[in-house]
Write a protein that holds these residues in place. Sequence first.
Motif, PDB file in Angstrom:
ATOM      1  N   LEU A   1      72.935  21.909  40.982  1.00 31.69           N
ATOM      2  CA  LEU A   1      73.067  21.497  39.578  1.00 31.69           C
ATOM      3  C   LEU A   1      72.218  22.392  38.680  1.00 31.69           C
ATOM      4  CD1 LEU A   1      73.004  17.595  39.823  1.00 31.69           C
ATOM      5  CD2 LEU A   1      74.898  19.016  39.008  1.00 31.69           C
ATOM      6  N   ALA A   2      71.005  22.676  39.099  1.00 33.05           N
ATOM      7  CA  ALA A   2      70.126  23.538  38.306  1.00 33.05           C
ATOM      8  C   ALA A   2      70.692  24.948  38.204  1.00 33.05           C
ATOM      9  CB  ALA A   2      68.723  23.560  38.921  1.00 33.05           C
ATOM     10  N   ARG A   3      71.200  25.462  39.324  1.00 30.74           N
ATOM     11  CA  ARG A   3      71.771  26.812  39.310  1.00 30.74           C
ATOM     12  C   ARG A   3      72.990  26.900  38.397  1.00 30.74           C
ATOM     13  NH1 ARG A   3      71.578  28.359  45.732  1.00 30.74           N
ATOM     14  NH2 ARG A   3      69.332  28.627  45.834  1.00 30.74           N
ATOM     15  N   ARG A   4      73.760  25.836  38.345  1.00 34.86           N
ATOM     16  CA  ARG A   4      74.985  25.821  37.532  1.00 34.86           C
ATOM     17  C   ARG A   4      74.744  25.291  36.118  1.00 34.86           C
ATOM     18  NH1 ARG A   4      75.809  28.584  41.429  1.00 34.86           N
ATOM     19  NH2 ARG A   4      77.456  28.277  42.960  1.00 34.86           N
ATOM     20  N   LYS A   5      73.492  24.889  35.846  1.00 36.28           N
ATOM     21  CA  LYS A   5      73.127  24.322  34.535  1.00 36.28           C
ATOM     22  C   LYS A   5      74.086  23.189  34.164  1.00 36.28           C
ATOM     23  CE  LYS A   5      70.882  28.433  32.761  1.00 36.28           C
ATOM     24  NZ  LYS A   5      70.941  29.390  33.836  1.00 36.28           N
ATOM     25  N   MET A   6      74.227  22.256  35.105  1.00 37.74           N
ATOM     26  CA  MET A   6      75.168  21.146  34.953  1.00 37.74           C
ATOM     27  C   MET A   6      74.404  19.831  35.100  1.00 37.74           C
ATOM     28  SD  MET A   6      78.624  20.471  37.236  1.00 37.74           S
ATOM     29  CE  MET A   6      79.197  22.144  36.957  1.00 37.74           C
ATOM     30  N   SER A   7      74.802  18.822  34.349  1.00 32.63           N
ATOM     31  CA  SER A   7      74.163  17.511  34.448  1.00 32.63           C
ATOM     32  C   SER A   7      74.828  16.684  35.549  1.00 32.63           C
ATOM     33  CB  SER A   7      74.284  16.767  33.120  1.00 32.63           C
ATOM     34  OG  SER A   7      75.632  16.380  32.898  1.00 32.63           O
TER      35      SER A   7
ATOM     36  N   GLU B   1      78.063  15.179  34.176  1.00 34.56           N
ATOM     37  CA  GLU B   1      79.172  16.128  34.125  1.00 34.56           C
ATOM     38  C   GLU B   1      79.749  16.346  35.525  1.00 34.56           C
ATOM     39  OE1 GLU B   1      80.197  20.772  32.956  1.00 34.56           O
ATOM     40  OE2 GLU B   1      78.208  19.966  32.494  1.00 34.56           O
TER      41      GLU B   1
ATOM     42  N   ASP C   1      70.667  18.750  43.701  1.00 31.95           N
ATOM     43  CA  ASP C   1      69.824  19.094  42.547  1.00 31.95           C
ATOM     44  C   ASP C   1      69.694  20.603  42.375  1.00 31.95           C
ATOM     45  OD1 ASP C   1      69.287  16.505  41.739  1.00 31.95           O
ATOM     46  OD2 ASP C   1      67.424  16.365  42.873  1.00 31.95           O
TER      47      ASP C   1
END
Length: 85
Positions: free
Chosen positions: A11-17, A20, A8
């Motif tokens: 994912l937040a750092r990479r702005k990815m869902s 995806e 998580d």
Amino acid sequence: MPISVDIDVMLARRKMSVGELADRVGITPANLAVLKNGRAKAVRFATLAALCEVLECQPGDLLRWEAEAEAEAEAASVAEGAAGA
């Protein structure tokens, strides 16, 4: 379990869902959720390598060891938060 999974965070750092990431790694969103939520009993090195490649990180960015008492306290805190929601 004393191994915590921090997908998580990455994912937040990479702005990815999650969807995806699952598509780019080549696993189902359900299997990624099992891993992400700490319910997996094992992870293949190939899957870990793919996660690291897609997220441009090291395995230690995704997995960390914490003492059993800390893990239990964190799980209890999460459970209390879910019950109050």
